[in-house]
Design an enzyme around this catalytic site. Structure first.
Site, mmCIF file in Angstrom:
data_model
loop_
_atom_site.group_PDB
_atom_site.id
_atom_site.type_symbol
_atom_site.label_atom_id
_atom_site.label_comp_id
_atom_site.label_asym_id
_atom_site.label_seq_id
_atom_site.Cartn_x
_atom_site.Cartn_y
_atom_site.Cartn_z
ATOM 1 N N SER A 190 -12.607 1.508 -7.514
ATOM 2 C CA SER A 190 -12.355 0.368 -8.402
ATOM 3 C C SER A 190 -13.638 -0.017 -9.113
ATOM 4 C CB SER A 190 -11.851 -0.834 -7.598
ATOM 5 O OG SER A 190 -11.828 -2.017 -8.382
ATOM 6 N N TYR A 250 -13.282 -6.627 -0.641
ATOM 7 C CA TYR A 250 -12.537 -5.501 -1.221
ATOM 8 C C TYR A 250 -13.487 -4.637 -2.052
ATOM 9 C CZ TYR A 250 -9.394 -3.149 -4.550
ATOM 10 O OH TYR A 250 -8.752 -2.232 -5.333
#
Length: 253
Positions: A145, A158
């Site tokens: 990501s 995350y």
């Protein structure tokens, strides 16, 4: 999705978390380029619906229930691929979780464990199961990501797990080469259910768009096209790399 090339004829692809969003788009693109695809999800209903939809598009596909933190289900996913197609050429590790928006120092240990188990450890354990069946010239693609480069508030832990995948990609590429290439994709923000808490808020969405140089959010097709490239022989001399697909968002550690 209109696809005009068939770079993956004769190949077999396994894609985790692939019944919706980016995972489903990747599975569809690989299938439309000629690969036989094995998809998975935590729920049988989602698997059945996705298999039916992909078959309707002429794709050779089978599905399996797989929660990537479940050892038996990981093994069953790989067994499904081998039983149906005999080998694996492409493995896309896409499963991820973001169970908290808490600051890192306020995150409970059980939540930290879940983040590491699903976002990092599961990729390693899945590859341990898959490695004996990966053919020479195979391609592993790990989905990270853009938040791995800049873990922002609400996505901090995350993001840290996604940063870890950049290092994992390089380490695995050395370990699995020369027979298997290992690369990573770092998607920008894409309007999927997973990111809906960000992309459905108009103020937040505008802020994210303003951080790009292309003045838009990404699409699942953007990510799928990149995965198909990395899986194909067009990327035969690319390994240990992270491809950022984020419309020009800042991407330096």
């Amino acid at each position: 999705m209109e696809v005009k090339c068939r770079r993956l004829e004769g190949k077999v692809a396994v894609v985790t978390a692939s019944t919706q969003g980016i995972g489903l788009a990747i599975a569809e693109r690989l299938g439309l380029e000629g690969a036989a695809v094995v998809i998975s999800s935590r729920k049988q209903k989602n698997v059945d619906e996705a298999v039916e939809g992909l078959k309707a598009k002429g794709i050779t596909v089978v599905g399996a229930v797989c929660h990537v933190s479940d050892a038996q289900q990981r093994k069953s996913l790989i067994d499904t691929a081998v039983k149906n197609f005999g080998h694996i050429d492409i493995l896309v590790s896409n499963a991820a979780a973001n169970p908290t928006v808490d600051d890192i120092l306020a995150t409970k240990e059980s939540v930290l464990d879940k983040l590491w188990d699903i976002n990092v450890k599961a990729s390693i354990l899945l590859l341990q199961d898959a490695a004996p069946y990966l053919r020479k010239g195979s391609s592993v693609i790990i989905i990270s990501s853009i938040t791995g480069y800049n873990p922002e508030q609400g996505l901090a832990m995350y993001g840290v797990t996604k940063t870890a995948l950049f290092g994992l990609t390089k380490a695995l590429a050395r370990e699995m080469g020369p027979n298997t290439r290992v690369n990573c994709i770092a998607p920008g923000f894409v309007p999927t259910r997973f990111a809906s808490f960000l992309t459905t808020n108009e103020a937040v969405k505008k802020e994210l768009v303003d951080k790009t140089t292309l003045n838009r959010l990404g699409s699942v097709q953007d990510m799928a096209a990149t995965a198909a490239f990395l899986a194909s022989d067009d990327a035969a001399f690319i390994t240990a790399e992270t491809i950022v697909v984020a419309g020009g968002m800042q991407s330096r550690l």
